[in-house]
Design an enzyme around this catalytic site. Structure first.
Site, PDB file in Angstrom:
ATOM      1  N   ARG A 118     -21.007 -10.036 -10.930  1.00 47.98           N
ATOM      2  CA  ARG A 118     -20.097 -11.024 -10.311  1.00 47.98           C
ATOM      3  C   ARG A 118     -18.623 -10.696 -10.512  1.00 47.98           C
ATOM      4  NH1 ARG A 118     -24.254 -14.011 -12.315  1.00 47.98           N
ATOM      5  NH2 ARG A 118     -25.680 -14.690 -10.678  1.00 47.98           N
ATOM      6  N   LYS A 140      -8.589  -5.879   0.062  1.00 49.09           N
ATOM      7  CA  LYS A 140      -9.738  -5.838   0.979  1.00 49.09           C
ATOM      8  C   LYS A 140     -10.657  -4.719   0.524  1.00 49.09           C
ATOM      9  CE  LYS A 140      -7.848  -7.487   5.340  1.00 49.09           C
ATOM     10  NZ  LYS A 140      -7.630  -7.090   6.748  1.00 49.09           N
ATOM     11  N   GLU A 182      -0.023   4.532   9.531  1.00 52.22           N
ATOM     12  CA  GLU A 182       0.073   3.185   8.923  1.00 52.22           C
ATOM     13  C   GLU A 182       1.519   2.868   8.535  1.00 52.22           C
ATOM     14  OE1 GLU A 182      -2.388   1.019   8.894  1.00 52.22           O
ATOM     15  OE2 GLU A 182      -4.266   2.157   8.877  1.00 52.22           O
ATOM     16  N   LYS A 224       3.572  -4.560   2.329  1.00 48.71           N
ATOM     17  CA  LYS A 224       2.198  -5.062   2.217  1.00 48.71           C
ATOM     18  C   LYS A 224       2.124  -6.151   1.147  1.00 48.71           C
ATOM     19  CE  LYS A 224      -2.560  -4.243   2.641  1.00 48.71           C
ATOM     20  NZ  LYS A 224      -3.649  -3.317   2.875  1.00 48.71           N
ATOM     21  N   GLU A 234      -5.907 -13.573   4.978  1.00 48.37           N
ATOM     22  CA  GLU A 234      -5.728 -13.345   6.403  1.00 48.37           C
ATOM     23  C   GLU A 234      -6.007 -14.573   7.249  1.00 48.37           C
ATOM     24  OE1 GLU A 234      -6.657  -9.219   7.533  1.00 48.37           O
ATOM     25  OE2 GLU A 234      -7.450 -10.095   9.366  1.00 48.37           O
ATOM     26  N   ARG A 238      -1.073 -12.287   7.600  1.00 45.67           N
ATOM     27  CA  ARG A 238      -1.611 -10.963   7.239  1.00 45.67           C
ATOM     28  C   ARG A 238      -2.233 -10.252   8.439  1.00 45.67           C
ATOM     29  NH1 ARG A 238      -5.135  -9.096   1.886  1.00 45.67           N
ATOM     30  NH2 ARG A 238      -5.376  -6.953   2.550  1.00 45.67           N
ATOM     31  N   ASN A 242      -2.982  -5.846  11.142  1.00 45.44           N
ATOM     32  CA  ASN A 242      -4.063  -5.251  11.931  1.00 45.44           C
ATOM     33  C   ASN A 242      -3.569  -4.744  13.280  1.00 45.44           C
ATOM     34  OD1 ASN A 242      -6.054  -5.835   9.999  1.00 45.44           O
ATOM     35  ND2 ASN A 242      -6.146  -7.949  10.720  1.00 45.44           N
ATOM     36  N   HIS A 245      -5.428  -2.222  15.226  1.00 42.76           N
ATOM     37  CA  HIS A 245      -6.718  -1.997  14.572  1.00 42.76           C
ATOM     38  C   HIS A 245      -7.910  -2.472  15.393  1.00 42.76           C
ATOM     39  CE1 HIS A 245      -4.260  -0.879  11.221  1.00 42.76           C
ATOM     40  NE2 HIS A 245      -5.277  -0.740  10.407  1.00 42.76           N
ATOM     41  N   HIS A 249     -10.585   0.077  15.868  1.00 47.54           N
ATOM     42  CA  HIS A 249     -11.946  -0.059  15.346  1.00 47.54           C
ATOM     43  C   HIS A 249     -12.975   0.199  16.443  1.00 47.54           C
ATOM     44  CE1 HIS A 249     -10.725  -2.721  11.670  1.00 47.54           C
ATOM     45  NE2 HIS A 249     -10.429  -1.462  11.515  1.00 47.54           N
ATOM     46  N   HIS A 262      -9.448   7.228  10.604  1.00 46.73           N
ATOM     47  CA  HIS A 262      -9.023   5.834  10.770  1.00 46.73           C
ATOM     48  C   HIS A 262      -7.567   5.758  11.254  1.00 46.73           C
ATOM     49  CE1 HIS A 262      -8.598   1.564   9.977  1.00 46.73           C
ATOM     50  NE2 HIS A 262      -7.557   1.820   9.208  1.00 46.73           N
TER      51      HIS A 262
HETATM   52  N1  LIG Z   1      -8.852  -1.979   2.211  1.00 44.76           N
HETATM   53  C1  LIG Z   1      -7.888  -1.931   3.082  1.00 44.76           C
HETATM   54  O1  LIG Z   1      -6.999  -2.782   3.127  1.00 44.76           O
HETATM   55  C2  LIG Z   1      -7.841  -0.771   4.015  1.00 44.76           C
HETATM   56  C3  LIG Z   1      -6.681  -0.521   4.763  1.00 44.76           C
HETATM   57  C4  LIG Z   1      -6.656   0.608   5.576  1.00 44.76           C
HETATM   58  C5  LIG Z   1      -7.741   1.454   5.640  1.00 44.76           C
HETATM   59  N2  LIG Z   1      -8.853   1.179   4.913  1.00 44.76           N
HETATM   60  C6  LIG Z   1     -10.003   2.068   4.947  1.00 44.76           C
HETATM   61  O2  LIG Z   1      -9.623   3.303   4.379  1.00 44.76           O
HETATM   62  C7  LIG Z   1     -10.467   4.318   4.904  1.00 44.76           C
HETATM   63  C8  LIG Z   1      -9.619   5.505   5.269  1.00 44.76           C
HETATM   64  O3  LIG Z   1      -8.990   5.973   4.116  1.00 44.76           O
HETATM   65  P1  LIG Z   1      -8.485   7.470   4.002  1.00 44.76           P
HETATM   66  O4  LIG Z   1      -7.731   7.817   5.225  1.00 44.76           O
HETATM   67  O5  LIG Z   1      -7.843   7.614   2.689  1.00 44.76           O
HETATM   68  O6  LIG Z   1      -9.843   8.313   4.116  1.00 44.76           O
HETATM   69  P2  LIG Z   1     -10.827   8.983   3.050  1.00 44.76           P
HETATM   70  O7  LIG Z   1     -11.013   8.154   1.878  1.00 44.76           O
HETATM   71  O8  LIG Z   1     -12.024   9.398   3.823  1.00 44.76           O
HETATM   72  O9  LIG Z   1     -10.046  10.282   2.593  1.00 44.76           O
HETATM   73  C9  LIG Z   1      -9.732  11.252   3.557  1.00 44.76           C
HETATM   74  C10 LIG Z   1     -10.198  12.654   3.135  1.00 44.76           C
HETATM   75  O10 LIG Z   1      -9.261  13.191   2.224  1.00 44.76           O
HETATM   76  C11 LIG Z   1      -9.925  13.648   1.054  1.00 44.76           C
HETATM   77  N3  LIG Z   1      -8.958  13.489  -0.017  1.00 44.76           N
HETATM   78  C12 LIG Z   1      -8.609  12.358  -0.636  1.00 44.76           C
HETATM   79  N4  LIG Z   1      -7.577  12.598  -1.455  1.00 44.76           N
HETATM   80  C13 LIG Z   1      -7.298  13.908  -1.365  1.00 44.76           C
HETATM   81  C14 LIG Z   1      -6.324  14.753  -1.947  1.00 44.76           C
HETATM   82  N5  LIG Z   1      -5.389  14.263  -2.750  1.00 44.76           N
HETATM   83  N6  LIG Z   1      -6.326  16.062  -1.635  1.00 44.76           N
HETATM   84  C15 LIG Z   1      -7.243  16.560  -0.769  1.00 44.76           C
HETATM   85  N7  LIG Z   1      -8.158  15.819  -0.149  1.00 44.76           N
HETATM   86  C16 LIG Z   1      -8.183  14.507  -0.448  1.00 44.76           C
HETATM   87  C17 LIG Z   1     -11.160  12.796   0.973  1.00 44.76           C
HETATM   88  O11 LIG Z   1     -12.144  13.423   0.220  1.00 44.76           O
HETATM   89  C18 LIG Z   1     -11.535  12.683   2.444  1.00 44.76           C
HETATM   90  O12 LIG Z   1     -12.184  13.871   2.858  1.00 44.76           O
HETATM   91  C19 LIG Z   1     -11.193   3.706   6.063  1.00 44.76           C
HETATM   92  O13 LIG Z   1     -12.514   3.475   5.689  1.00 44.76           O
HETATM   93  C20 LIG Z   1     -10.477   2.410   6.310  1.00 44.76           C
HETATM   94  O14 LIG Z   1     -11.307   1.411   6.841  1.00 44.76           O
HETATM   95  C21 LIG Z   1      -8.914   0.090   4.118  1.00 44.76           C
END
Ligand SMILES: NC(=O)c1ccc[n+]([C@@H]2O[C@H](COP(=O)([O-])OP(=O)(O)OC[C@H]3O[C@@H](n4cnc5c(N)ncnc54)[C@H](O)[C@@H]3O)[C@@H](O)[C@H]2O)c1
Length: 358
Positions: A118, A140, A182, A224, A234, A238, A242, A245, A249, A262
């Site tokens: 939990r 999130k 972003e 943010k 949200e 907030r 998006n 997005h 999406h 993404h």
């Molecule tokens: N929680 C939220 O508020 C929020 C906001 C925006 C996006 N997201 C989510 O985030 C995700 C996208 O995140 P992302 O773009 O970081 O993708 P990701 O986590 O897939 O990372 C991108 C790639 O980079 C690699 N990588 C990570 N750090 C590295 C580094 N320092 N050097 C070399 N390679 C590295 C990873 O292994 C992966 O292959 C999506 O799932 C999206 O929905 C969440």
């Protein structure tokens, strides 16, 4: 090192931004309570940064969970592996989950922390630009379902965020550009000066100039943090974060989360949303043109695959922002100003979708 604070009422935490933080014992001791941690990371990040992190964790009891890399693994099955690791290491409520990686690791590890026994403490250690400017802050968490992105999840704030800018040195160019999308988003919906700054300093960002990166990460996190402080769950403002997005999406879901990163899908989605705003008469034509130029200079895509307007609408209706059947959309209302609309001329949306998706 730059430090910012996020205050969502029931929880306050610090974001530390700067070089050399992952191996810095003092910084990690401040961020991480307790003696037991589970480091969740992925197969790409582990060989790059796990050892550095271990060196900063001192005498803690450290368990590790290395996930397969990629958005397609942001699933319930992968989440199960994190629970297996938590149970396998016999970690209990005083454990802290450390999410070392990009947004995928952060979202999966965050949801695991939210629900294991939990709720156990969560510290985000973002290693992509996207995670440092966006996903690690704000609480999130979650995983995808074949029926849609991030459909299963929870709001769960970390107790600290430590963004080591040195990690960006190994980030592939394409991932860096996805994070830039972003940052441009914050400029569109909140901070016209940031948008101008990106236009003037994009080359420095693309060249990974340390000061330029620190500037955009800190400014993005400030924005943010300010938005999340007003509206953690949200219910209102907030939602402007998006921007792009809902279209994005749909693009991600239609292409099985594989064709576009993404941030790339968000870039295309922002342009569609800006064009839609213009078609509704909310902004003049110069705004989407300017956005398109900046996105292109950043090496980001601006056109989606043409999988059909009907399919796009169907996928947009799966999005969580749908309320009582109406697709709520974030629109631009001027430089650095955005709003959410649910009532609009449906034929304008249809025409916009037909233009981009065929
Ligand atoms: N929680 C939220 O508020 C929020 C906001 C925006 C996006 N997201 C989510 O985030 C995700 C996208 O995140 P992302 O773009 O970081 O993708 P990701 O986590 O897939 O990372 C991108 C790639 O980079 C690699 N990588 C990570 N750090 C590295 C580094 N320092 N050097 C070399 N390679 C590295 C990873 O292994 C992966 O292959 C999506 O799932 C999206 O929905 C969440």
């Amino acid at each position: 090192m730059k430090t910012l604070e996020v205050d969502v009422g029931h929880s306050r935490y610090q974001i530390a931004i700067g070089p050399g933080l992952l191996g810095n014992r003092a910084v990690l001791d401040t961020a991480i309570p307790g003696r037991s941690v589970l480091v969740v990371t992925d197969a790409t990040v582990a060989p790059l940064y796990l050892e550095r992190l271990r060196s900063g964790l001192g005498g803690r009891r450290v368990a590790e969970c290395v996930l397969p890399d990629g958005e397609r693994h942001k699933t319930l099955q992968t989440l199960g592996r994190v629970f297996d690791a938590l149970v396998g290491a016999r970690l209990n409520r005083d454990a802290t989950v450390l999410a070392l990686g990009g947004g995928v690791v952060g979202d999966v590890a965050g949801f695991a922390a939210a629900s294991y026994q939990r709720g156990v403490a969560l510290v985000q250690l973002p290693t992509t630009l996207l995670a440092q400017v966006d996903s690690s802050v704000g609480g999130k968490t979650g995983v995808n379902h074949p029926g849609g992105k991030n459909l299963i999840g929870a709001f769960y704030q970390p107790i600290a965020v430590v963004a080591d800018t040195d990690t960006l040195a190994t980030l592939p160019d394409r991932e860096l550009r996805a994070g830039i999308a972003e940052v441009i988003k914050y400029g569109c919906v909140w901070d016209p000066e940031l948008f101008d700054w990106m236009e003037g300093n994009l080359e420095a960002v693309l060249a990974r100039n340390a000061d330029a990166l620190t500037h955009i990460i800190a400014r993005s996190c400030e924005i943010k943090a300010a938005v999340v402080a007003k509206d953690e769950r949200e219910g209102g403002i907030r939602a402007i974060l998006n921007f792009g997005h809902t279209f994005g999406h749909a693009i991600e879901a239609a292409t099985g989360y594989e064709a576009h990163l993404h941030g790339e899908a968000v870039a295309i989605g922002m342009l569609i949303a800006a064009d839609f705003s213009h078609r509704l008469g909310l902004i003049d034509a110069a705004a989407p043109d300017r956005l398109q130029r900046l996105l292109r200079r950043a090496g980001l895509p601006t056109r989606p695959p043409r999988f059909g307007a009907a399919k796009a609408l169907e996928l947009m209706q799966m999005d969580k922002k749908v309320l009582a059947g109406a697709v709520r959309l974030v629109v631009l209302e001027g430089p650095g100003r955005a709003g959410v609309i649910a009532h609009y001329d449906k034929s304008v949306l249809d025409a916009t979708l037909a233009e981009y998706f065929g």
